[in-house]
Design an enzyme around this catalytic site. Structure first.
Site, mmCIF file in Angstrom:
data_model
loop_
_atom_site.group_PDB
_atom_site.id
_atom_site.type_symbol
_atom_site.label_atom_id
_atom_site.label_comp_id
_atom_site.label_asym_id
_atom_site.label_seq_id
_atom_site.Cartn_x
_atom_site.Cartn_y
_atom_site.Cartn_z
ATOM 1 N N ASP A 1 10.210 -32.118 2.199
ATOM 2 C CA ASP A 1 11.130 -33.049 1.546
ATOM 3 C C ASP A 1 12.136 -32.291 0.670
ATOM 4 O O ASP A 1 11.845 -31.201 0.180
ATOM 5 C CB ASP A 1 10.303 -34.015 0.684
ATOM 6 C CG ASP A 1 11.089 -35.254 0.303
ATOM 7 O OD1 ASP A 1 12.189 -35.460 0.852
ATOM 8 O OD2 ASP A 1 10.608 -36.005 -0.553
ATOM 9 N N LEU B 1 -0.825 -19.468 16.368
ATOM 10 C CA LEU B 1 -0.668 -20.591 15.438
ATOM 11 C C LEU B 1 -0.394 -21.844 16.260
ATOM 12 O O LEU B 1 0.429 -21.829 17.171
ATOM 13 C CB LEU B 1 0.541 -20.341 14.520
ATOM 14 C CG LEU B 1 0.932 -21.487 13.584
ATOM 15 C CD1 LEU B 1 -0.022 -21.549 12.382
ATOM 16 C CD2 LEU B 1 2.369 -21.325 13.064
ATOM 17 N N HIS C 1 19.420 -30.176 6.159
ATOM 18 C CA HIS C 1 18.428 -30.152 7.246
ATOM 19 C C HIS C 1 18.509 -28.829 8.025
ATOM 20 O O HIS C 1 17.495 -28.295 8.449
ATOM 21 C CB HIS C 1 18.644 -31.337 8.195
ATOM 22 C CG HIS C 1 18.404 -32.658 7.533
ATOM 23 N ND1 HIS C 1 17.303 -32.899 6.738
ATOM 24 C CD2 HIS C 1 19.109 -33.817 7.529
ATOM 25 C CE1 HIS C 1 17.352 -34.131 6.276
ATOM 26 N NE2 HIS C 1 18.440 -34.706 6.727
#
Ligand code: FPP
Length: 244
Positions: free
Chosen positions: A26, A137, A43
């Protein structure tokens, strides 16, 4: 040349590593606003920031990371912002997939794919297929994801499968979620200071430790991740029981 960048720091080993970390990324909008830039620039900066966080997660030994990239509620944002977020997903796949694959990242997706364009949907599916055997991962991308919608979808499939009431238990419900087969998140990190879970992994995160930092997502770096993991490693988890 000597540098004091956080990357040069030696990080002491952690007593306990979460097996699954969720991140609510956020603060991109505020980061952009503080610089007089459009939200889409925030973003983009947030996306750039991901690379370093992924590397740091691997280095610290986190095996599964789920990032909240686009929620079911985000469709209500201005059209231009929705477009920017969709094109970021496409650009990440077009430009970063090769490197992510080389680095052993297994890409997964949680959420809906049916509201994406067929071309973007196919790119996501191809990326999942290409990386499915990677082990370094597991990067679970929550895109068009909402925890309540996930539960609705799970219940619909349970009913459609003819499951009887007696067969319904917590393990069965977990097995119908997008995260089936993955461990529940041990730690959920939220950047930019909001103390909310915002419909993120609401079933899976029932016992997750929460870590909230005021740092905005584009500024959340390796050092910040270490601090979150360190905080987690010092906590005593009781799962509703008394200390043993
Ligand atoms: C919240 O910040 C962030 C989002 C809604 C998007 C997060 C997406 C990325 C970092 C891009 C990564 C994408 C992919 C596909 C890997 P906000 O805009 O709500 O910030 P604000 O609360 O400051 O306005």
């Amino acid at each position: 040349m000597a540098s004091n960048s956080p990357d040069d720091r030696q990080y002491p080993p952690l007593a306990k590593i979460p097996q699954h970390v969720g991140i609510i990324m956020d603060g991109n909008g505020r980061w952009a606003q503080q610089r007089g830039l459009p939200r889409s620039a925030g973003h983009r900066a947030g996306t750039e920031n991901l690379r370093g966080v992924l590397r740091a997660a691997v280095e610290f030994g986190v095996p599964v990371l789920t990032i909240y990239a686009f929620s079911t509620e985000n469709w209500a944002r201005p059209r231009s912002e929705v477009k920017a977020l969709l094109s970021i997903l496409e650009r990440v796949i077009d430009r970063e997939l090769h490197e992510l694959h080389q680095e052993g990242v297994q890409l997964r997706h949680i959420g809906r794919l049916d509201r994406l364009t067929p071309r973007l949907r196919q790119k996501v599916l191809d990326a999942i297929e290409l990386t499915k055997n990677n082990q370094q991962l597991i990067l679970n991308v929550a895109f068009d994801y909402g925890g309540r919608a996930e539960l609705v979808h799970a219940v619909q499939r349970i009913v459609a499968a003819g499951v009887t009431p007696e067969q319904v238990d917590e393990a069965l419900i977990s097995s119908y979620l997008y995260t089936a087969g993955l461990p529940d998140p041990d730690l959920i990190i939220r950047t930019s200071g909001e103390m909310r879970i915002s419909n993120f992994l609401i079933w899976q995160g029932a016992y997750a430790e929460l870590y909230v930092t005021p740092t905005l997502w584009p500024d959340f770096d390796k050092e910040e991740l270490y601090k979150a993991l360190e905080s987690y490693s010092r906590r005593e988890r009781r799962f509703g029981m008394v200390p043993g």
